[in-house]
Write a protein that holds these residues in place. Sequence first.
Motif, PDB file in Angstrom:
ATOM      1  N   GLU A  92       0.592  -0.983   0.397  1.00 45.28           N
ATOM      2  CA  GLU A  92       0.057   0.248   0.158  1.00 45.28           C
ATOM      3  C   GLU A  92       1.134   1.205   0.082  1.00 45.28           C
ATOM      4  OE1 GLU A  92      -3.366   0.117  -0.111  1.00 45.28           O
ATOM      5  OE2 GLU A  92      -3.738  -2.225  -0.495  1.00 45.28           O
ATOM      6  N   ASP A  93       0.610   2.387  -0.454  1.00 47.62           N
ATOM      7  CA  ASP A  93       1.205   3.441  -0.224  1.00 47.62           C
ATOM      8  C   ASP A  93       1.038   4.723   0.531  1.00 47.62           C
ATOM      9  OD1 ASP A  93       1.740   3.633  -3.391  1.00 47.62           O
ATOM     10  OD2 ASP A  93      -0.343   4.321  -3.427  1.00 47.62           O
ATOM     11  N   PHE A  94       1.238   4.923   1.771  1.00 44.51           N
ATOM     12  CA  PHE A  94       1.864   5.625   2.567  1.00 44.51           C
ATOM     13  C   PHE A  94       1.536   7.405   2.457  1.00 44.51           C
ATOM     14  CE2 PHE A  94       3.393   2.291   6.575  1.00 44.51           C
ATOM     15  CZ  PHE A  94       3.029   1.840   6.253  1.00 44.51           C
ATOM     16  N   TYR A  95       0.300   8.241   3.369  1.00 39.27           N
ATOM     17  CA  TYR A  95      -0.172   8.880   3.637  1.00 39.27           C
ATOM     18  C   TYR A  95      -0.006   9.624   4.513  1.00 39.27           C
ATOM     19  CZ  TYR A  95      -2.244   7.905  -1.196  1.00 39.27           C
ATOM     20  OH  TYR A  95      -1.857   7.374  -2.924  1.00 39.27           O
ATOM     21  N   ILE A  96       0.613  10.313   5.018  1.00 43.92           N
ATOM     22  CA  ILE A  96       0.983  10.945   5.860  1.00 43.92           C
ATOM     23  C   ILE A  96      -0.023  12.592   6.124  1.00 43.92           C
ATOM     24  CG2 ILE A  96       2.590  12.111   7.383  1.00 43.92           C
ATOM     25  CD1 ILE A  96       5.165  10.169   6.853  1.00 43.92           C
ATOM     26  N   ILE A  97      -0.659  12.263   6.657  1.00 47.64           N
ATOM     27  CA  ILE A  97      -1.618  13.321   7.351  1.00 47.64           C
ATOM     28  C   ILE A  97      -1.296  14.624   8.058  1.00 47.64           C
ATOM     29  CG2 ILE A  97      -3.083  12.185   6.272  1.00 47.64           C
ATOM     30  CD1 ILE A  97      -5.133  11.172   8.583  1.00 47.64           C
ATOM     31  N   GLY A  98      -0.671  14.184   9.176  1.00 45.16           N
ATOM     32  CA  GLY A  98       0.233  15.495  10.528  1.00 45.16           C
ATOM     33  C   GLY A  98       0.396  14.357  11.098  1.00 45.16           C
ATOM     34  N   GLY A  99       0.897  15.794  12.565  1.00 45.70           N
ATOM     35  CA  GLY A  99       0.709  16.722  12.241  1.00 45.70           C
ATOM     36  C   GLY A  99       1.792  17.603  11.748  1.00 45.70           C
ATOM     37  N   ALA A 100       2.074  18.381  12.443  1.00 47.12           N
ATOM     38  CA  ALA A 100       3.912  18.675  12.429  1.00 47.12           C
ATOM     39  C   ALA A 100       5.343  18.370  11.986  1.00 47.12           C
ATOM     40  CB  ALA A 100       3.532  20.537  12.985  1.00 47.12           C
TER      41      ALA A 100
END
Length: 163
Positions: A92-100
């Motif tokens: 799977e692709d990994f999507y980093i959605i936060g935080g900073a």
Amino acid sequence: MLAYVWAEDESQLIGKDDQLPWRLPVDVKFFKDVTMRGDVVMGRSTYETIPNRPLKDRRNIVLTYQDDYDAPGAIVVHSKDEILKLHEDSSEDFYIIGGATLFELFKDEVEELYRTVIHDTFDGDTYFPGDFDYSKFERVKYWSGVVDDKNKYPHTFEVWKRV
């Protein structure tokens, strides 16, 4: 593939009191459309702001430094290396959605960027890392979002790929 997905205002603001400082339903749809393609990776604080968590139909991965943290329905990890190992072992692709903190932590590994820019400024307390080096990326898509009764702020969507 490792990607970031986020929205920011003109001053790179991404949050206020662990929430988005604006309401933009079309960006929520964009976020969902992108992240439904893989797994979402987030910090503990970001995870705790999600109503009805975890995010449905996606594997949720939560990074925390609290040893005894429990995130029902999510995979809890305690280091960057654990996330990279999960990524290596996954199709799977990994999507980093936060935080900073996560945006800062993975800036050398990220391959794609999905950014919404809200063309306004807001009051807040959390910013996307100011030293992020966009020169290592090429913007491959850019389009303006529709402003209407539900989406009151001018905004653009951008997709960047590492060169």
